[in-house]
Design a protein around this motif. Structure first.
Motif, mmCIF file in Angstrom:
data_model
loop_
_atom_site.group_PDB
_atom_site.id
_atom_site.type_symbol
_atom_site.label_atom_id
_atom_site.label_comp_id
_atom_site.label_asym_id
_atom_site.label_seq_id
_atom_site.Cartn_x
_atom_site.Cartn_y
_atom_site.Cartn_z
ATOM 1 N N MET A 1 30.257 -33.866 -17.425
ATOM 2 C CA MET A 1 29.929 -33.091 -16.788
ATOM 3 C C MET A 1 30.678 -32.415 -16.106
ATOM 4 S SD MET A 1 27.278 -33.098 -12.976
ATOM 5 C CE MET A 1 26.110 -33.582 -13.974
ATOM 6 N N LYS A 2 31.173 -30.841 -16.116
ATOM 7 C CA LYS A 2 32.260 -30.587 -15.283
ATOM 8 C C LYS A 2 31.629 -30.289 -13.917
ATOM 9 C CE LYS A 2 34.457 -27.397 -19.079
ATOM 10 N NZ LYS A 2 34.468 -25.740 -19.547
ATOM 11 N N PRO A 3 32.787 -30.911 -13.077
ATOM 12 C CA PRO A 3 32.508 -30.732 -10.972
ATOM 13 C C PRO A 3 33.138 -29.246 -11.378
ATOM 14 C CG PRO A 3 34.555 -31.552 -12.005
ATOM 15 C CD PRO A 3 34.416 -31.287 -13.227
ATOM 16 N N LYS A 4 31.720 -29.363 -9.858
ATOM 17 C CA LYS A 4 31.558 -27.530 -9.696
ATOM 18 C C LYS A 4 31.654 -28.038 -8.187
ATOM 19 C CE LYS A 4 28.923 -26.144 -13.775
ATOM 20 N NZ LYS A 4 27.758 -25.567 -13.754
ATOM 21 N N VAL A 5 32.199 -26.931 -7.383
ATOM 22 C CA VAL A 5 32.073 -26.332 -6.480
ATOM 23 C C VAL A 5 32.060 -24.755 -5.981
ATOM 24 C CG1 VAL A 5 33.103 -26.568 -3.707
ATOM 25 C CG2 VAL A 5 33.873 -28.197 -5.864
ATOM 26 N N TRP A 6 31.083 -24.313 -5.212
ATOM 27 C CA TRP A 6 30.186 -23.736 -5.108
ATOM 28 C C TRP A 6 30.189 -23.360 -3.596
ATOM 29 C CZ3 TRP A 6 27.216 -26.352 -8.294
ATOM 30 C CH2 TRP A 6 25.505 -26.344 -7.120
ATOM 31 N N LEU A 62 29.022 -25.538 1.537
ATOM 32 C CA LEU A 62 29.762 -25.720 0.099
ATOM 33 C C LEU A 62 28.509 -26.218 -0.480
ATOM 34 C CD1 LEU A 62 33.541 -26.544 0.553
ATOM 35 C CD2 LEU A 62 31.838 -24.986 -0.387
ATOM 36 N N LYS A 63 28.667 -26.636 -2.403
ATOM 37 C CA LYS A 63 27.719 -27.677 -3.185
ATOM 38 C C LYS A 63 28.518 -27.463 -4.125
ATOM 39 C CE LYS A 63 23.337 -28.501 -4.203
ATOM 40 N NZ LYS A 63 22.427 -29.329 -3.410
ATOM 41 N N LYS A 64 28.455 -28.999 -4.093
ATOM 42 C CA LYS A 64 29.196 -29.702 -4.767
ATOM 43 C C LYS A 64 28.299 -30.669 -5.994
ATOM 44 C CE LYS A 64 32.886 -30.999 -1.909
ATOM 45 N NZ LYS A 64 33.378 -32.531 -1.267
ATOM 46 N N GLU A 65 29.150 -30.086 -7.720
ATOM 47 C CA GLU A 65 28.290 -31.232 -8.441
ATOM 48 C C GLU A 65 29.369 -32.420 -9.367
ATOM 49 O OE1 GLU A 65 26.476 -28.704 -12.079
ATOM 50 O OE2 GLU A 65 24.837 -28.710 -10.861
ATOM 51 N N GLY A 66 28.629 -33.025 -9.487
ATOM 52 C CA GLY A 66 29.497 -34.324 -10.280
ATOM 53 C C GLY A 66 29.818 -35.534 -9.351
ATOM 54 N N ASP A 67 30.767 -36.366 -9.968
ATOM 55 C CA ASP A 67 31.628 -37.331 -9.295
ATOM 56 C C ASP A 67 32.480 -37.374 -9.189
ATOM 57 O OD1 ASP A 67 31.539 -38.461 -11.443
ATOM 58 O OD2 ASP A 67 29.922 -39.787 -10.796
ATOM 59 N N LEU A 68 32.877 -38.563 -8.804
ATOM 60 C CA LEU A 68 34.766 -38.504 -8.299
ATOM 61 C C LEU A 68 35.266 -38.704 -10.049
ATOM 62 C CD1 LEU A 68 37.148 -38.890 -7.020
ATOM 63 C CD2 LEU A 68 36.883 -41.630 -6.771
ATOM 64 N N ASN A 69 34.422 -39.504 -10.845
ATOM 65 C CA ASN A 69 34.902 -39.629 -12.231
ATOM 66 C C ASN A 69 34.809 -38.256 -12.630
ATOM 67 O OD1 ASN A 69 35.719 -42.941 -12.224
ATOM 68 N ND2 ASN A 69 32.650 -42.627 -12.488
ATOM 69 N N ASP A 70 33.945 -37.472 -12.662
ATOM 70 C CA ASP A 70 34.124 -35.999 -13.665
ATOM 71 C C ASP A 70 35.114 -35.740 -13.477
ATOM 72 O OD1 ASP A 70 31.836 -36.635 -14.853
ATOM 73 O OD2 ASP A 70 30.471 -35.819 -13.008
ATOM 74 N N LEU A 71 35.594 -35.264 -11.824
ATOM 75 C CA LEU A 71 36.486 -34.448 -11.183
ATOM 76 C C LEU A 71 37.760 -35.037 -11.979
ATOM 77 C CD1 LEU A 71 37.786 -32.678 -9.527
ATOM 78 C CD2 LEU A 71 37.819 -34.220 -7.897
ATOM 79 N N LEU A 72 37.718 -36.502 -12.253
ATOM 80 C CA LEU A 72 39.644 -37.068 -12.265
ATOM 81 C C LEU A 72 39.509 -37.086 -13.827
ATOM 82 C CD1 LEU A 72 41.669 -38.600 -12.279
ATOM 83 C CD2 LEU A 72 40.104 -40.741 -12.479
ATOM 84 N N GLU A 73 38.652 -36.949 -14.926
ATOM 85 C CA GLU A 73 38.826 -36.535 -16.228
ATOM 86 C C GLU A 73 39.038 -35.233 -16.858
ATOM 87 O OE1 GLU A 73 38.604 -38.578 -18.407
ATOM 88 O OE2 GLU A 73 37.860 -39.862 -17.509
ATOM 89 N N PHE A 74 38.443 -34.061 -15.475
ATOM 90 C CA PHE A 74 38.749 -32.700 -15.761
ATOM 91 C C PHE A 74 39.848 -32.270 -15.814
ATOM 92 C CE2 PHE A 74 39.555 -28.394 -13.469
ATOM 93 C CZ PHE A 74 38.388 -27.841 -14.568
ATOM 94 N N VAL A 75 40.531 -33.326 -14.603
ATOM 95 C CA VAL A 75 42.125 -33.144 -13.658
ATOM 96 C C VAL A 75 43.140 -33.698 -14.924
ATOM 97 C CG1 VAL A 75 43.994 -34.214 -12.379
ATOM 98 C CG2 VAL A 75 41.527 -33.156 -11.112
ATOM 99 N N LYS A 76 42.544 -34.186 -15.146
ATOM 100 C CA LYS A 76 43.687 -35.305 -17.173
ATOM 101 C C LYS A 76 43.406 -34.230 -17.659
ATOM 102 C CE LYS A 76 42.709 -40.307 -16.187
ATOM 103 N NZ LYS A 76 41.785 -41.688 -16.500
ATOM 104 N N GLU A 77 42.025 -33.693 -18.108
ATOM 105 C CA GLU A 77 42.024 -33.010 -19.422
ATOM 106 C C GLU A 77 42.864 -31.706 -19.417
ATOM 107 O OE1 GLU A 77 38.585 -29.905 -21.781
ATOM 108 O OE2 GLU A 77 37.631 -31.663 -20.601
ATOM 109 N N PHE A 78 42.590 -30.703 -17.852
ATOM 110 C CA PHE A 78 43.394 -29.673 -18.109
ATOM 111 C C PHE A 78 44.865 -30.164 -17.376
ATOM 112 C CE2 PHE A 78 39.042 -28.512 -18.517
ATOM 113 C CZ PHE A 78 39.123 -27.580 -19.036
ATOM 114 N N SER A 79 45.913 -31.098 -17.399
ATOM 115 C CA SER A 79 47.122 -31.315 -16.565
ATOM 116 C C SER A 79 48.191 -30.910 -17.575
ATOM 117 C CB SER A 79 47.098 -32.974 -16.165
ATOM 118 O OG SER A 79 46.498 -32.416 -14.949
#
Length: 106
Positions: A1-6, A62-79
């Protein structure tokens, strides 16, 4: 899951409220000096502060979706670059440089 914040809800200084759904596109329209730009500038500033009240924006959620692992995977993928430092790596991309140990604070 991609992390989201809105932004889920904005309460304005006149006590009116707007609610938003994830992935919703919202357009602010109105006459000059109605507060469109002031609202966006305040939201940009207030999302980075503990104080959640400004001159135009009284409160917001603010609403957040996803967890810390989702955020870390997203950062790794797009760095673009990964720097290995002791004890954990840092990730670098367009306008960000994050140390893995600090990602949990985001």
């Amino acid at each position: 899951m991609k992390p989201k914040v809105w932004i889920e809800r904005i309460k304005f200084s006149d006590n009116s409220e707007l609610t938003f759904e994830p992935n919703q596109i919202t357009v602010f329209v109105g006459p000059n000096n109605a507060g469109k730009s002031a609202t966006l500038k305040e939201l940009n500033t207030l999302t980075r502060q503990k104080n959640r009240e400004g001159k135009v924006v009284k409160d917001f959620t603010l609403k957040k979706e996803g967890d810390l692992n989702d955020l870390l995977e997203f950062v790794k993928e797009f760095s673009m670059e990964v720097f290995t430092t002791d004890p954990e790596p840092s990730y670098k991309g367009y306008k960000y440089h994050l140390y893995k140990g600090h990602i949990s604070s985001y």
